[in-house]
Design an enzyme around this catalytic site. Structure first.
Site, mmCIF file in Angstrom:
data_model
loop_
_atom_site.group_PDB
_atom_site.id
_atom_site.type_symbol
_atom_site.label_atom_id
_atom_site.label_comp_id
_atom_site.label_asym_id
_atom_site.label_seq_id
_atom_site.Cartn_x
_atom_site.Cartn_y
_atom_site.Cartn_z
ATOM 1 N N HIS A 121 0.848 -1.302 0.044
ATOM 2 C CA HIS A 121 0.142 -0.084 0.028
ATOM 3 C C HIS A 121 0.869 1.334 -0.038
ATOM 4 O O HIS A 121 0.451 2.659 0.356
ATOM 5 C CB HIS A 121 -1.032 0.075 1.151
ATOM 6 N N CYS A 132 4.424 15.011 -14.432
ATOM 7 C CA CYS A 132 5.905 14.911 -14.766
ATOM 8 C C CYS A 132 6.529 13.793 -14.255
ATOM 9 O O CYS A 132 7.733 13.277 -14.668
ATOM 10 C CB CYS A 132 6.848 16.158 -14.793
ATOM 11 N N SER A 193 -4.131 -7.687 11.454
ATOM 12 C CA SER A 193 -4.773 -7.354 10.302
ATOM 13 C C SER A 193 -6.150 -7.928 10.410
ATOM 14 O O SER A 193 -6.273 -9.118 10.858
ATOM 15 C CB SER A 193 -4.272 -7.743 8.675
ATOM 16 N N SER A 194 -7.224 -7.049 10.072
ATOM 17 C CA SER A 194 -8.769 -7.620 10.088
ATOM 18 C C SER A 194 -8.840 -8.504 8.807
ATOM 19 O O SER A 194 -9.892 -9.292 8.751
ATOM 20 C CB SER A 194 -9.641 -6.810 10.122
HETATM 21 P P1 NAD Z 1 -7.250 -3.022 10.310
HETATM 22 O O1 NAD Z 1 -7.743 -1.922 11.098
HETATM 23 O O2 NAD Z 1 -8.522 -3.290 9.358
HETATM 24 O O3 NAD Z 1 -7.534 -4.220 11.378
HETATM 25 C C1 NAD Z 1 -6.371 -4.206 12.487
HETATM 26 C C2 NAD Z 1 -6.636 -5.224 13.281
HETATM 27 O O4 NAD Z 1 -5.540 -5.624 14.286
HETATM 28 C C3 NAD Z 1 -7.814 -5.410 14.062
HETATM 29 O O5 NAD Z 1 -8.465 -6.858 13.668
HETATM 30 C C4 NAD Z 1 -7.364 -5.404 15.504
HETATM 31 O O6 NAD Z 1 -8.102 -6.235 16.424
HETATM 32 C C5 NAD Z 1 -6.116 -5.802 15.317
HETATM 33 N N1 NAD Z 1 -5.050 -5.385 16.417
HETATM 34 C C6 NAD Z 1 -5.037 -3.902 16.887
HETATM 35 N N2 NAD Z 1 -4.049 -3.844 17.733
HETATM 36 C C7 NAD Z 1 -3.577 -5.148 17.656
HETATM 37 C C8 NAD Z 1 -2.276 -5.302 18.451
HETATM 38 N N3 NAD Z 1 -1.518 -4.411 19.248
HETATM 39 N N4 NAD Z 1 -1.970 -6.652 18.233
HETATM 40 C C9 NAD Z 1 -2.654 -7.415 17.550
HETATM 41 N N5 NAD Z 1 -3.481 -7.270 16.915
HETATM 42 C C10 NAD Z 1 -3.856 -5.932 16.967
HETATM 43 O O7 NAD Z 1 -6.241 -2.745 9.589
HETATM 44 P P2 NAD Z 1 -5.775 -3.711 8.304
HETATM 45 O O8 NAD Z 1 -6.276 -5.119 8.313
HETATM 46 O O9 NAD Z 1 -4.325 -3.229 8.145
HETATM 47 O O10 NAD Z 1 -6.486 -2.769 7.054
HETATM 48 C C11 NAD Z 1 -6.636 -1.478 7.245
HETATM 49 C C12 NAD Z 1 -5.821 -0.826 6.163
HETATM 50 O O11 NAD Z 1 -5.537 0.556 6.795
HETATM 51 C C13 NAD Z 1 -4.713 -1.250 5.538
HETATM 52 O O12 NAD Z 1 -4.725 -0.958 4.199
HETATM 53 C C14 NAD Z 1 -3.537 -0.180 5.841
HETATM 54 O O13 NAD Z 1 -2.790 0.314 4.660
HETATM 55 C C15 NAD Z 1 -4.343 0.923 6.435
HETATM 56 N N6 NAD Z 1 -3.811 1.507 7.597
HETATM 57 C C16 NAD Z 1 -2.528 1.612 7.728
HETATM 58 C C17 NAD Z 1 -1.972 2.318 9.024
HETATM 59 C C18 NAD Z 1 -0.389 2.341 9.304
HETATM 60 O O14 NAD Z 1 0.178 2.190 8.360
HETATM 61 N N7 NAD Z 1 -0.038 2.015 10.614
HETATM 62 C C19 NAD Z 1 -2.799 2.643 9.993
HETATM 63 C C20 NAD Z 1 -4.299 2.508 9.976
HETATM 64 C C21 NAD Z 1 -4.753 1.948 8.566
#
Ligand code: NAD
Length: 252
Positions: A121, A132, A193-194
């Site tokens: 991403h 450009c 990740s969800s």
């Molecule tokens: P998501 O928010 O959909 O899911 C995050 C998951 O992580 C949740 O299911 C949650 O229960 C779990 N979680 C939260 N804290 C945790 C921890 N300390 N240990 C273990 N599990 C934990 O995120 P996703 O699946 O990455 O998808 C969301 C999109 O958002 C991605 O495409 C990403 O690019 C973007 N995003 C990125 C960032 C970043 O770069 N840090 C932050 C927010 C969103």
């Protein structure tokens, strides 16, 4: 003999010839960056990221993008890698994992010292002019926006955008590499990740064996051989310590 979930994961990693890790926003929440979907703290509760971080808004209303969605990106700039990022970098150094596919744009795997990172991403290190192609350091874009230069334009007049993949963008070439390695790896470990965002969420379905380390539910829970509902830092610290202990015993 009763094995803990961490011992089970450690032995699966030691058995595997090629292990790939897939990370999401959850690995960075312990660095202070909110994820999208955690109840109470997720960004989704405050705004709709599918709109704020979309090519639709970026190209049709760039001033809105730079006044709203762009702030999500700049808010990640000062975060530091946590134990989970650092342990994954050590595991790569020691040949325990082959690489990381990350959905995160926050640079934290990079800062932790991981080398084979597929940032499917994008990232917040650079941006470019859509006309450009000239490259701009993210700090330059950030500074211009901070000083009211909204939207920031290139000398050629083109719009400057961050090298982040927004909703509506195509995925970068490294996604093809991630697909290929996912199809050939013995083991995939999903961390934080969800698995609700496609097409990245197809990757766990390609791996021979699947471990999910996530504090909440995911789309692939039913497919995982091991489901570890722990915080990323707790799980990875425990797993890494067990592996080190096994290796130390083997030597003595
Ligand atoms: P998501 O928010 O959909 O899911 C995050 C998951 O992580 C949740 O299911 C949650 O229960 C779990 N979680 C939260 N804290 C945790 C921890 N300390 N240990 C273990 N599990 C934990 O995120 P996703 O699946 O990455 O998808 C969301 C999109 O958002 C991605 O495409 C990403 O690019 C973007 N995003 C990125 C960032 C970043 O770069 N840090 C932050 C927010 C969103």
């Amino acid at each position: 003999m009763v094995y803990t979930i961490f011992e089970r994961i450690a032995s699966m990693i030691l058995e595997s010839r090629l292990t790939l890790v897939l990370t999401g926003a959850g690995i960075s929440t312990e660095s202070g960056i909110p994820d999208f979907r955690s109840p109470g703290t997720g960004l989704w509760e405050k705004l709709d990221p599918m709109e704020a971080l979309s090519t639709d808004v970026l190209y049709n209303d760039p001033a809105k993008f730079y006044n709203e969605g762009f702030k999500i990106l700049t808010s990640m700039k000062n975060a530091k890698p946590n134990d989970a990022h650092i342990i994954l970098a050590k595991m790569e150094d020691e040949g325990l994992i082959s690489g990381i596919v990350t959905q995160n744009i926050d640079n934290l795997h990079f800062e932790a010292g991981s080398k084979n990172i597929m940032e499917v991403h994008g990232h917040i290190r650079y941006g470019h002019c859509i006309k450009c192609g000239k490259t701009y350091a993210f700090e330059i874009i950030e500074n211009r926006v901070l000083h009211g230069d909204i939207p920031p334009l290139c000398l050629c007049g083109g719009l400057i955008r961050p090298d982040v993949i927004f909703f509506g963008d195509n995925l970068p070439d490294c996604f093809n590499k991630a697909w290929e390695i996912s199809s050939t790896c013995d083991l995939m470990i999903v961390v934080g990740s969800s698995l609700q965002v496609g097409p990245v969420n197809y990757l766990p379905g390609l791996a021979k064996r699947l471990i999910i380390i996530n504090s909440g539910e995911t789309m692939y829970d039913g497919k995982a051989e091991v489901l570890c509902r722990e915080l990323a830092t707790t799980a990875l610290n425990n797993i890494y310590n067990i592996i080190r202990e096994i290796k130390a015993n083997e030597k003595s």
